[in-house]
Design a protein around this motif. Structure first.
Motif, PDB file in Angstrom:
ATOM      1  N   GLY A  23      14.900  68.333  81.623  1.00  0.00           N
ATOM      2  CA  GLY A  23      15.619  68.986  82.699  1.00  0.00           C
ATOM      3  C   GLY A  23      15.697  68.107  83.939  1.00  0.00           C
ATOM      4  N   ARG A  24      16.248  68.674  85.005  1.00  0.00           N
ATOM      5  CA  ARG A  24      16.350  67.939  86.265  1.00  0.00           C
ATOM      6  C   ARG A  24      15.056  68.005  87.058  1.00  0.00           C
ATOM      7  N   THR A  25      14.532  69.203  87.215  1.00  0.00           N
ATOM      8  CA  THR A  25      13.322  69.450  87.984  1.00  0.00           C
ATOM      9  C   THR A  25      12.614  70.651  87.399  1.00  0.00           C
ATOM     10  N   ASN A  26      11.305  70.668  87.473  1.00  0.00           N
ATOM     11  CA  ASN A  26      10.580  71.817  86.946  1.00  0.00           C
ATOM     12  C   ASN A  26      10.564  73.000  87.902  1.00  0.00           C
ATOM     13  N   SER A  27      11.279  72.888  89.009  1.00  0.00           N
ATOM     14  CA  SER A  27      11.444  74.028  89.900  1.00  0.00           C
ATOM     15  C   SER A  27      12.631  74.901  89.502  1.00  0.00           C
ATOM     16  N   ILE A  28      13.461  74.435  88.572  1.00  0.00           N
ATOM     17  CA  ILE A  28      14.633  75.188  88.126  1.00  0.00           C
ATOM     18  C   ILE A  28      14.619  75.252  86.603  1.00  0.00           C
ATOM     19  N   LEU A  29      14.587  76.442  86.060  1.00  0.00           N
ATOM     20  CA  LEU A  29      14.587  76.599  84.611  1.00  0.00           C
ATOM     21  C   LEU A  29      15.981  76.341  84.050  1.00  0.00           C
ATOM     22  N   HIS A  30      16.020  75.927  82.787  1.00  0.00           N
ATOM     23  CA  HIS A  30      17.289  75.601  82.135  1.00  0.00           C
ATOM     24  C   HIS A  30      17.798  76.849  81.417  1.00  0.00           C
ATOM     25  N   THR A  31      18.522  77.669  82.144  1.00  0.00           N
ATOM     26  CA  THR A  31      18.949  78.955  81.588  1.00  0.00           C
ATOM     27  C   THR A  31      20.186  79.454  82.333  1.00  0.00           C
ATOM     28  N   ASP A  32      20.835  80.484  81.754  1.00  0.00           N
ATOM     29  CA  ASP A  32      21.938  81.202  82.416  1.00  0.00           C
ATOM     30  C   ASP A  32      23.069  80.289  82.836  1.00  0.00           C
ATOM     31  N   MET A  33      23.592  79.515  81.888  1.00  0.00           N
ATOM     32  CA  MET A  33      24.729  78.635  82.178  1.00  0.00           C
ATOM     33  C   MET A  33      25.825  78.832  81.144  1.00  0.00           C
ATOM     34  N   PRO A  34      27.089  78.914  81.575  1.00  0.00           N
ATOM     35  CA  PRO A  34      28.191  78.855  80.606  1.00  0.00           C
ATOM     36  C   PRO A  34      28.155  77.520  79.856  1.00  0.00           C
TER      37      PRO A  34
END
Length: 294
Positions: free
Chosen positions: A118-129
């Protein structure tokens, strides 16, 4: 792959029903160190040692705890890995390449394996078209490839997060394994062509273990117990042992000698293939190809 109540990513496969899995050189257990090298945003809550301040901006207590990793802890961890001749499998936030270039340079010198995390562990990889996710993944993977000189083959989402489209999109981008599904002691094929799952662990994981109050000596014993059981199980086929590390946890001074003892134990085992997740994935892909041709 769309949102569904049924699992369409992989089939149920009891480990007792599989053909034996053989590792190079007759090894019984393939082991790797999954080294989490992460960047955290100063204005977002994330992994915390003290929840009382986690929603503050800035949260000096918890951000500083996490920031100990790239500033100090990773260099201590790196010295121990070097001492025992272990190449790290680095779970890399792409933002690390911009913020901590010295870590990237040190890893390149050591021929580390680089996985997209991912980019950063402060933002989860979810909820994307799907189209937005393709753009995000492309940027993450290209950023890591440009900085490290090597295009990642593997993926682990921040917080082990995916969308239903992630595995297929990763395959489109040339990756061939993921670590997010911690449900096995062997790699296995996913229903996405060319994509496999390689074992990772949220149990043999310094963040989880020390977060639950385990001591340094108990950590060493747990590592030994994990290896011994997997070695015993391997009479029916090779197993994978993942050791998950975070430099802001086992990089702390009072824990370091116990990490070093655990790594020394693994490095001394005669039946271990101490390798990287990349090499485990490559060997398993070759094994699948051989079975398909037989």
């Amino acid at each position: 792959m769309t949102n569904t109540t049924e699992n369409e990513l992989f089939d149920y496969s009891p480990i007792v029903d599989r053909p034996p899995l053989h590792w190079p050189g007759g090894a019984k257990v393939a082991a790797y160190v999954g080294l989490n090298v992460e960047h955290f945003l100063i204005d977002r809550p994330s992994t915390s040692i003290w929840p009382g301040t986690a929603d503050l901006v800035p949260d000096a207590l918890n951000y500083g705890w996490r920031d100990y990793g790239p500033r100090v802890g990773i260099w201590r961890t790196m010295a121990s890995l070097d001492r025992h001749g272990i190449r790290a499998s680095v779970l890399l936030n792409s933002d690390v390449t911009r913020h901590y270039p010295q870590i990237i340079e040190a890893g390149r010198k050591r021929n580390w394996a680089w996985l997209a995390h991912g980019r950063t562990n402060s933002i989860l990889h979810t909820d994307m078209p799907r189209d937005e996710e393709r753009r995000v993944l492309t940027d993450i993977i290209d950023t890591i490839a440009d900085a490290t000189g090597r295009r990642p083959r593997g993926w682990m989402g921040p917080g082990l997060t995916e969308t239903f489209n992630t595995p297929a999109l990763l395959a489109e981008l040339g990756l061939d394994y993921i670590l997010d599904w911690t449900n096995d002691d062997q790699p296995y094929a996913l229903k996405v062509p060319g994509m496999i799952s390689v074992p990772y662990t949220v149990e043999l994981n310094d963040l989880m273990l020390f977060g639950k109050g385990f001591t340094g000596p108990e950590f060493v014993q747990i590592v030994q117990d994990q290896y011994e059981q997997l070695r015993a199980d391997s009479e029916d086929g090779g197993r994978v042992m993942a050791l998950a590390l975070h430099p802001f946890v086992t990089g702390q001074p009072f824990r370091h000698k116990y990490l070093d003892q655990a790594l020394a134990y693994l490095a001394a085992q005669p039946d271990i293939w101490l390798t990287t997740s990349d090499d485990i994935a490559e060997h398993y892909h070759r094994t699948l190809e051989a079975h398909q041709q037989a």
